[in-house]
Design an enzyme around this catalytic site. Structure first.
Site, PDB file in Angstrom:
ATOM      1  N   SER A  25       0.808  -1.221   0.000  1.00  0.00           N
ATOM      2  CA  SER A  25       0.000   0.000   0.000  1.00  0.00           C
ATOM      3  C   SER A  25       0.839   1.268   0.000  1.00  0.00           C
ATOM      4  O   SER A  25       2.059   1.240  -0.009  1.00  0.00           O
ATOM      5  CB  SER A  25      -0.978   0.044   1.178  1.00  0.00           C
ATOM      6  OG  SER A  25      -0.289   0.306   2.383  1.00  0.00           O
ATOM      7  N   THR A  57      -1.489   0.320  -6.341  1.00  0.00           N
ATOM      8  CA  THR A  57      -1.612  -0.153  -4.974  1.00  0.00           C
ATOM      9  C   THR A  57      -2.904   0.416  -4.403  1.00  0.00           C
ATOM     10  O   THR A  57      -3.768   0.862  -5.156  1.00  0.00           O
ATOM     11  CB  THR A  57      -0.363   0.221  -4.132  1.00  0.00           C
ATOM     12  OG1 THR A  57      -0.434  -0.450  -2.877  1.00  0.00           O
ATOM     13  CG2 THR A  57      -0.221   1.712  -3.942  1.00  0.00           C
ATOM     14  N   TYR A  58      -3.024   0.412  -3.094  1.00  0.00           N
ATOM     15  CA  TYR A  58      -4.211   0.969  -2.445  1.00  0.00           C
ATOM     16  C   TYR A  58      -3.772   1.903  -1.330  1.00  0.00           C
ATOM     17  O   TYR A  58      -2.643   1.843  -0.836  1.00  0.00           O
ATOM     18  CB  TYR A  58      -5.108  -0.150  -1.908  1.00  0.00           C
ATOM     19  CG  TYR A  58      -4.424  -1.054  -0.911  1.00  0.00           C
ATOM     20  CD1 TYR A  58      -4.510  -0.804   0.452  1.00  0.00           C
ATOM     21  CD2 TYR A  58      -3.674  -2.142  -1.345  1.00  0.00           C
ATOM     22  CE1 TYR A  58      -3.866  -1.630   1.366  1.00  0.00           C
ATOM     23  CE2 TYR A  58      -3.028  -2.965  -0.437  1.00  0.00           C
ATOM     24  CZ  TYR A  58      -3.128  -2.705   0.916  1.00  0.00           C
ATOM     25  OH  TYR A  58      -2.483  -3.508   1.814  1.00  0.00           O
ATOM     26  N   GLY A  73       5.888  -1.973   1.338  1.00  0.00           N
ATOM     27  CA  GLY A  73       5.994  -3.271   0.692  1.00  0.00           C
ATOM     28  C   GLY A  73       6.905  -3.258  -0.517  1.00  0.00           C
ATOM     29  O   GLY A  73       7.821  -2.442  -0.625  1.00  0.00           O
ATOM     30  N   ALA A  74       6.634  -4.170  -1.441  1.00  0.00           N
ATOM     31  CA  ALA A  74       7.508  -4.381  -2.596  1.00  0.00           C
ATOM     32  C   ALA A  74       7.717  -3.124  -3.432  1.00  0.00           C
ATOM     33  O   ALA A  74       8.759  -2.962  -4.070  1.00  0.00           O
ATOM     34  CB  ALA A  74       6.941  -5.504  -3.471  1.00  0.00           C
ATOM     35  N   ALA A  75       6.753  -2.201  -3.419  1.00  0.00           N
ATOM     36  CA  ALA A  75       6.892  -0.957  -4.179  1.00  0.00           C
ATOM     37  C   ALA A  75       8.094  -0.140  -3.720  1.00  0.00           C
ATOM     38  O   ALA A  75       8.590   0.711  -4.465  1.00  0.00           O
ATOM     39  CB  ALA A  75       5.620  -0.134  -4.067  1.00  0.00           C
TER      40      ALA A  75
END
Length: 148
Positions: A25, A57-58, A73-75
């Site tokens: 997110s 994403t959100y 996260g992965a971002a």
């Protein structure tokens, strides 16, 4: 027919942190979420102005007034603290909704504080150093005349 339209944009926000060890997110200051008409859990596209990365994403609500734009996260592999980003949310609308809807375009300063709120997706605030796409023909004409 339904059309996918830009419904909200937070323009040129500065990423305040990126945390790889998180479930995912983007954390956004609740004040900016309100200005942009974003809800927690709403899908957004993030465009990194510095490196060209784009991701979906959100949104997770961040503390009001903090200016937080946190990549989780992965971002965090794609977007780093200090990067300038554009957060864009889209909505699927029928023809009547398209005619009646105005997007929310939020411009922020270097501290991610709102400096302007509008509805024109191509607007560039005065003094921002940005060029609006609607001025391209005027700019090209002035460049050509200066070469003569």
């Amino acid at each position: 027919m339904f059309r996918t339209m830009m419904k909200s944009k937070i323009h040129r926000a500065t990423v305040t942190h990126a945390d790889l060890h998180y479930v995912g997110s983007v954390t956004v200051d609740q004040d900016l979420m309100d200005a942009a008409d974003l809800l927690e859990g709403e899908q957004v596209c993030i465009v990194d102005i510095d490196n060209g990365a784009r991701l979906e994403t959100y949104v997770i609500a961040g503390e009001r007034g903090t200016g937080v734009i946190g990549i989780n996260g992965a971002a965090a592999h794609l977007v780093k603290p200090g990067d300038l980003v554009i957060l864009i949310a889209y909505g699927v609308m029928n023809e009547q909704e398209v005619k009646e809807y105005s997007p929310r375009v939020v411009f922020v300063d270097a501290d991610n504080k709102q400096i302007e709120l509008g509805s024109d997706p191509a607007h560039a605030p005065e003094g921002s150093g940005l060029i609006t796409p609607r001025m391209l023909s005027t700019l090209e004409a002035s460049r050509e005349s200066s070469l003569v």
